[in-house]
Structures are given as structure tokens and as C-alpha cells.
Design an enzyme around this catalytic site. Structure first.
Site, PDB file in Angstrom:
ATOM      1  N   TYR A  42       0.820  -1.220   0.000  1.00 41.66           N
ATOM      2  CA  TYR A  42       0.000   0.000   0.000  1.00 41.66           C
ATOM      3  C   TYR A  42       0.851   1.265   0.000  1.00 41.66           C
ATOM      4  CZ  TYR A  42      -4.242  -2.690   0.993  1.00 41.66           C
ATOM      5  OH  TYR A  42      -5.302  -3.559   0.928  1.00 41.66           O
ATOM      6  N   LYS A  76       2.325 -15.297   2.364  1.00 44.33           N
ATOM      7  CA  LYS A  76       2.276 -16.026   1.086  1.00 44.33           C
ATOM      8  C   LYS A  76       3.723 -16.389   0.752  1.00 44.33           C
ATOM      9  CE  LYS A  76      -0.013 -17.468  -2.557  1.00 44.33           C
ATOM     10  NZ  LYS A  76      -0.840 -18.671  -2.487  1.00 44.33           N
ATOM     11  N   ASP A 101      -4.211 -17.750   1.272  1.00 39.10           N
ATOM     12  CA  ASP A 101      -5.358 -18.368   0.583  1.00 39.10           C
ATOM     13  C   ASP A 101      -6.010 -19.417   1.486  1.00 39.10           C
ATOM     14  OD1 ASP A 101      -2.860 -19.530   0.234  1.00 39.10           O
ATOM     15  OD2 ASP A 101      -3.343 -20.454  -1.687  1.00 39.10           O
ATOM     16  N   ASP A 147      -6.075  -6.406   5.466  1.00 36.97           N
ATOM     17  CA  ASP A 147      -7.214  -5.619   4.994  1.00 36.97           C
ATOM     18  C   ASP A 147      -8.351  -6.571   4.601  1.00 36.97           C
ATOM     19  OD1 ASP A 147      -8.794  -3.610   4.014  1.00 36.97           O
ATOM     20  OD2 ASP A 147      -7.457  -3.001   2.396  1.00 36.97           O
ATOM     21  N   ASP A 163     -11.890  -7.974   7.116  1.00 36.77           N
ATOM     22  CA  ASP A 163     -13.277  -7.802   6.670  1.00 36.77           C
ATOM     23  C   ASP A 163     -13.997  -9.149   6.609  1.00 36.77           C
ATOM     24  OD1 ASP A 163     -13.202  -5.088   6.479  1.00 36.77           O
ATOM     25  OD2 ASP A 163     -13.736  -4.995   4.356  1.00 36.77           O
TER      26      ASP A 163
END
Ligand code: NAD
Length: 358
Positions: free
Chosen positions: A137, A192, A224, A248, A252
Site C-alpha cells: 500500500y 504467502k 489463501d 485488509d 473484513d
């Protein structure tokens, strides 16, 4: 000693829910100095900037910030630097808020609000610790460039850069290990590492920091798989620590396990435990000004504030117990309403929490 609280209500339902949270805080009988300032679209309207210097100064001088929510479609055409959401990024940067805590707790009274089967989510209590100031980001360089060679030579290409410095990973690791040590002692680091160099580095540092926390059990999971396990068997998690991008998305996802975003608080802390406390939801312009917003996420954010920035854990428990009590009484705002429960508005819900405190 007087503790200073900056209240930044923001836009949409922000002012309505911040008002209820301030009432609850005020009722605790603590030595608090609460000052309010505009932020987001409201600040743009008044001062031409979503985070005016006067608001930033108030935030910097406070022990903690209670933040409603920002954003409204009417600001969508503004240049990016003036959009309401920039206020959050500005505050994170100015205050060095690098650790985001997002608990996902399913109150037994709301087990039917989740889209998952009650037996999978009932009693859920997980904490996602997301690194907030680094990762793809903020990584440089980024932008759009012309490809110099290879199969896409001469084409335009969008690109971003993922990186984490060792000190950035170490400090979020310490925060997460300490949080896990105060809970069930299990920390799952999500990355990852099978594909990304940044993730392998992140994993190596996590393993190194783990040596300082022999009582916390560290595990690793690819992002994943974590996304799958969160809906398959969410109660297997205690504390999850992850980078900005993965956090992020996963925070959620975890929020939705509980059924209502209107119930979920969050905290963003810096190295000296100064924090910004806000509900996990946005400004909900679709229901603003209609006394329909659920104020409980905002009220529970004040509990997190008392626990993490003001070091008053027993006061935090008082608020959490009061929220439990109103749920037991069957009071529900429209977002969590179901047959047999009593439909109430924002103000009435805030008033019920006040009464339960007393
Ligand atoms: P949102 O979270 O505002 O709303 C999503 C849905 O959830 C809406 O139907 C809304 O009515 C409902 N909802 C949200 N909070 C609720 C509450 N407390 N009680 C009852 N229902 C609630 O997300 P969105 O619609 O994607 O975004 C709306 C605006 O909020 C946008 O401008 C966005 O940029 C902004 N936003 C701000 C923040 C923040 O301030 N931290 C976070 C996310 C989105």
C-alpha cells in the site's frame, strides 16, 4: 491525571454514533477531557481539507482519538488528496499508528445473524492484528510506466512495490505476541511465503521473535488457506498477525463471520500506546440521519480505548458487560433485528447501554 480524548465524529452516521459513545464515556465518572473536531468530508466543508491542522493538532495532543467514520458519495469527484478517506491515512501517518487490532466476537445472542451455521461461529472470539503502515500500500516505486522490453514492450503497465523492513516486521510481531500472551496463547502468522520474497522474510522474522515468547505457540498459514479456514473453522484461530494487504481482506472476512459490521470495534496503536479507536464499518450514508445506525461498534471502541490507551481494563469490562446486557434484554437496531427482538433506534440503544452501566 486528566486523560485527553479527541472526538472526531466525521461524516454520515459518524456524528450519531460518536454522540452515543461520548455519552457512555461521560457516564463512567472518569477524569476525561473530551474535545470534538471535524474530520473527513465535514472538515473539507468547513476548512477545505479532510484533516485540517487544528484537527491534527488536537489528535496529536490527545491520549486517544475516538473516530466515527468518514466518506460520502458527494466527495467522490474531489481530487484524491482532498477526499475524506485521506484523513484516516493522514492520522495513521502523523501518529505512527502501525498496529491495527480488529477483534471479531460473536455474541451468543446474535448467533443467528451470521451467515454461517450457529455451531461453527457461536462463541467465536478472534483477534486480527494487521500491520498498517507498510507493505504494497505504501511501497515505492509505484505508478504507470511504459514497458521497456519483453512480451509487453511498448505497452503501459501499472505497478506497485511490496516490501517490509525488518524493524517494521519485528514491532508488529512483538505487539501480536504480547496480545496472544494475554489471550489463549496461540498466534497464527499469515503470509504467502510460497510465492513472495517479502512473505518469506516476514516468516523468518516471526520465527526469530517467537524465541522471546516461549509461552505463545506460533503457527504459519498461507493467506489463501487462511481465507478458507476462517469460514470453515474460525474458532480454530486465537490471534492472527499479518501484513497490511492480507490483513485488509482477512479482517473484513472475519468481521462478516459475526453477521453485523455494526458490532465490531477496532483500534490502531502506535509505539507509545496512543491509539485511534473506530468502528470497523464506514459512514453508511444510506442510513445517515435516520436514527437507524447501530452505535454498539462505536461504544465497544471506547472499551478498547479504555483497555489499550488509558490502561483502565476494569472500565472496559464495564462497558462490554453493559452491551451484553442490552443484547440479553432483546434490544436490536435494524441491522441485527430478528423476529422476537425489540427494534430500537441509535439514541435508544445508546440510552439502554447507559442504563445498563448504572
Ligand atoms: P459502510 O460500512 O459505510 O456500509 C456498508 C453497509 O453496512 C451499508 O448498508 C450500511 O448501511 C451498513 N452499516 C454500516 N455501519 C452500520 C451501522 N453502524 N449500523 C447499521 N448498519 C451499518 O461501507 P460502504 O457503504 O462501502 O461505504 C460508505 C462510505 O464509507 C464510503 O464513502 C466509504 O469510503 C466510507 N468508509 C469509511 C471508512 C472509515 O471511515 N474508516 C471505512 C469504510 C468505508
Amino acid at each position: 491525571m486528566t486523560k485527553k480524548i479527541a472526538i472526531l465524529p466525521g461524516d454520515g452516521i459518524g456524528p450519531e454514533i460518536a454522540e452515543q459513545a461520548a455519552r457512555v464515556l461521560g457516564a463512567l465518572g472518569l477524569d476525561l477531557e473530551m474535545k470534538t473536531a471535524p474530520v473527513g468530508g465535514a472538515a473539507y466543508d468547513q476548512h477545505g481539507h479532510p484533516l485540517p491542522p487544528s484537527t491534527l493538532k488536537l489528535a496529536q495532543e490527545s491520549d486517544a482519538i475516538l473516530f466515527g467514520a468518514v466518506g460520502d458519495w458527494k466527495y467522490d469527484s474531489l481530487e484524491r488528496a482532498l477526499r475524506p478517506e485521506q484523513a484516516i491515512l493522514g492520522l495513521r501517518k502523523a501518529l505512527g499508528l502501525f498496529a491495527n487490532f480488529r477483534p471479531a466476537i460473536l455474541y451468543p445472542q446474535l448467533a443467528n445473524a451470521s451467515s454461517l451455521k450457529p455451531e461453527i461461529v457461536s462463541g467465536l472470539d478472534i483477534l486480527i492484528v494487521r500491520e498498517l503502515t507498510g507493505d504494497i500500500y505504501f511501497g515505492q516505486p509505484r505508478g504507470v510506466r511504459e514497458v521497456a522490453d519483453g512480451p509487453f514492450k511498448g505497452e503501459r503497465q501499472g505497478f506497485d512495490t511490496m516490501h517490509y523492513a525488518e524493524s517494521e516486521v519485528r514491532r508488529i510481531a512483538h505487539v501480536a505476541f504480547q496480545a496472544a500472551a494475554k489471550r489463549k496463547g496461540r498466534l497464527c502468522s499469515v503470509d504467502k511465503a510460497n510465492v513472495l520474497e517479502t512473505s518469506q522474510f516476514w516468516r523468518d522474522i516471526m520465527i526469530d521473535v517467537a524465541k522471546e515468547y516461549p509461552n505463545v505457540e506460533l503457527s504459519h498459514m498461507y493467506v489463501d488457506n487462511a481465507a478458507m479456514q476462517l469460514v470453515r473453522d474460525p474458532k480454530a484461530f486465537d490471534v492472527v498477525v499479518t501484513g497490511n494487504l492480507f490483513g485488509d481482506i482477512l479482517s473484513d472476512e472475519a468481521a462478516m463471520l459475526t453477521g453485523s459490521i455494526g458490532m465490531l470495534p477496532s483500534a490502531s496503536l502506535n509505539a507509545s500506546n496512543q491509539g485511534l479507536y473506530e468502528p470497523s464499518h464506514g459512514s453508511a450514508p444510506d442510513i445517515a440521519g435516520q436514527d437507524k445506525a447501530n452505535p454498539l461498534a462505536m461504544i465497544l471502541s471506547t472499551a478498547m480505548m479504555l483497555r489499550y490507551s488509558l490502561d483502565l481494563p476494569e472500565q472496559a469490562l464495564r462497558i462490554e458487560a453493559a452491551v451484553q446486557k442490552v443484547l440479553e434484554q432483546g434490544l436490536r437496531t435494524p441491522d441485527i433485528h430478528e423476529a422476537g427482538s425489540e427494534l430500537v433506534g441509535t439514541t435508544q440503544m445508546g440510552g439502554a447501554v447507559l442504563k445498563a452501566l448504572a
